[in-house]
Structures are given as C-alpha cells and as structure tokens.
Design a protein around this motif. Structure first.
Motif, short mmCIF file in Angstrom:
data_model
loop_
_atom_site.label_atom_id
_atom_site.label_comp_id
_atom_site.label_asym_id
_atom_site.label_seq_id
_atom_site.Cartn_x
_atom_site.Cartn_y
_atom_site.Cartn_z
N ALA A 198 1.92 -3.31 18.75
CA ALA A 198 1.53 -4.61 18.20
C ALA A 198 2.64 -5.64 18.40
O ALA A 198 2.36 -6.83 18.68
CB ALA A 198 1.21 -4.46 16.72
N PHE A 227 2.32 -9.31 20.18
CA PHE A 227 2.73 -10.56 19.53
C PHE A 227 3.79 -11.29 20.35
O PHE A 227 3.82 -12.53 20.38
CB PHE A 227 3.26 -10.28 18.13
N ALA A 244 -1.20 -15.10 18.57
CA ALA A 244 -1.76 -13.97 17.83
C ALA A 244 -1.04 -13.75 16.51
O ALA A 244 -1.66 -13.37 15.51
CB ALA A 244 -1.70 -12.71 18.69
N LEU A 245 0.26 -14.02 16.50
CA LEU A 245 1.02 -13.88 15.26
C LEU A 245 0.58 -14.90 14.22
O LEU A 245 0.45 -14.59 13.03
CB LEU A 245 2.52 -14.02 15.55
N ARG A 264 -2.72 -13.86 12.78
CA ARG A 264 -2.52 -12.78 11.82
C ARG A 264 -1.98 -13.32 10.50
O ARG A 264 -2.36 -12.85 9.42
CB ARG A 264 -1.54 -11.75 12.39
N GLN A 291 -4.86 -14.92 8.64
CA GLN A 291 -5.74 -13.87 8.11
C GLN A 291 -5.14 -13.26 6.84
O GLN A 291 -5.86 -12.96 5.88
CB GLN A 291 -5.96 -12.79 9.17
N SER A 292 -3.84 -13.09 6.82
CA SER A 292 -3.18 -12.57 5.62
C SER A 292 -3.34 -13.53 4.45
O SER A 292 -3.53 -13.11 3.31
CB SER A 292 -1.70 -12.32 5.90
N GLU A 330 -6.78 -13.10 3.01
CA GLU A 330 -6.90 -11.87 2.22
C GLU A 330 -6.24 -12.02 0.86
O GLU A 330 -6.74 -11.51 -0.15
CB GLU A 330 -6.27 -10.70 2.99
#
Length: 247
Positions: free
Chosen positions: A203, A207, A213-214, A217, A220-221, A224
């Motif tokens: 991963a 990245f 992409a980082l 992510r 997305q965190s 959540e």
C-alpha cells in the motif's frame, strides 16, 4: 409262554433309544461325531442321526464370537506403565480341528489374545499406541490369526478398546498439548503480522506512486469517523500545507 410285559418293555426301550439318536442342528451349528472314539465327518445343519452308545456328538457354533480381552498391564518401549484392553472377533471354520486340536478353543483363544496384546503393545511406543492404533490392531490380528489357524479358527477383527494412562502421565500430556497449542498460536500470529506488513508495504508503494490516493484515503477516514456521531473530530493536516504560512 411269552411274557408280553417284558417284550413291551424291551420294545419301549428300543424305541426310546432310536428316538434319542435323532438330533436337530441349527443353521449355524455343526456336529462333530466320534464313532467308537474315531473322528468322522462333521454333520449338519438339519436333522442327523447319532447311533446311541456307538457315536458321540459335540455341537460347535460357527457364528462370530465376540470376546473381550481384560485389561492387561503393559510397559511400553519408552518405559510407560499402562493398562490396555481389547475386543476380539473370531469364528470357527473347521469344527473337527476346533475340537481335536485344542482342548478348549474358547479358553485357549482368550489366553493367547491376552499374551499377544501384552507383547504387541510392549514393543510399541506410547505415541504409537495413541496415534497409530490401526497398525497395532493389524499386528495383533496377524499374530493371532497365524496361531489359531491350526485350531480351525479365523480371527476376523481385533480392536484395542481402552488405554488407561497414569494420572501423572495424563497431566504431562495435557501440558504438552497446551504448549503445542500456544506454539501454533504464536506461529499463526507471527504469520499474520508478516502478511499484514507485506500488505502495508504494498500500500505504501501505491501511495508513493499516486499521491492522490492518499488524499482519498484521508477523506474516507473522515467519513468513517463522522458517521459515528462524535462530538469531537480530530483532523490531521499535512505539514506541507502549512509550510508557506510558517515561512
């Protein structure tokens, strides 16, 4: 003048003797006949006639006999004292030899099974008795079968029934099993950590090649975390965004 009572008595005795010679054998029975002490061909099943005072009959059962071998004190090859019991299945295939070759084939088979059980288990290790019971059964059956063939019998099956271990040996084996389970758990945990580190390394390479992409992510965190209805949300900010303000 003849005495009719004497004649009637003689005839009655003759009839009773004649009737007493009639024997009925079941399907699983055979009659071993001795005529004036000499063995003749076995008879049965069904109706057969035995000449009174001339022939003697002995019944033999051809069904499979289930014989339990009582627990035997055995010292294994690695010097462990245990008690082993077994069960033996055999049947008579030659009635004449079963009567003439051995005095009591049931008692003889029982004693031979006990001796063979002690001998076969004494030549094996404790782990072999516990884990490779099929080999021990086959070995005992082979020995018994070779010894009982001259007696007109066939050993069908031998099964080691119970193995009674001393209490201290049971505790030692329980500790060994517990240590083995702990060893496997540690190995599985280490393998899981190794696989996880490999995935994290993969991963990190992705990245590094794709910085966007980082950021995805990171977003997305945040989604959540906000979905849990928290009153306080800590948002990490990359230091690159603050460098121009610090300068």
């Amino acid at each position: 003048m003849f005495d009719f009572s004497v004649i009637a008595t003689v005839l009655g005795v003759a009839i009773l003797l004649t009737i007493s010679g009639i024997k009925i054998l079941k399907e699983y029975q055979r009659a071993v006949i001795f005529r004036l002490g000499r063995l003749v061909q076995a008879r049965g099943p069904g109706i057969t006639y035995v000449i009174p005072w001339v022939e003697k009959m002995m019944r033999v059962d051809l069904r499979t006999v289930t014989m339990e071998v009582p627990p035997q004190d055995v010292i294994t090859r690695d010097n462990v004292s245990i008690k082993v019991s077994a069960v033996l299945y055999f049947r008579v295939i030659d009635p004449n030899r079963a009567i003439t070759e051995v005095q009591n084939y049931l008692f003889a088979t029982s004693q031979l099974a006990q001796v063979t059980l002690r001998s076969a288990c004494g030549q094996a290790l404790l782990d072999e008795l516990l884990a490779e019971r099929d080999k021990i059964n086959a070995r005992i059956q082979e020995i018994l079968d070779s010894q009982t063939v001259p007696w007109g019998m066939k050993v069908v099956l031998v099964e080691v029934k119970d193995i009674d271990l001393p209490s201290d040996m049971q505790r030692a084996m329980a500790k060994q099993a517990e240590a083995e389970r702990e060893r496997r758990a540690k190995i599985i945990h280490a393998e899981g950590e190794f696989q996880a580190s490999q995935k994290l390394a993969d991963a990190a390479e992705i990245f590094a090649k794709h910085p966007a992409a980082l950021h995805l992510r990171f977003l997305q965190s945040l989604v959540e975390v906000s979905a849990e209805n928290n009153s306080t949300v800590i948002v990490p900010v990359p230091i690159d965004l603050l460098r121009r303000f610090l300068a």
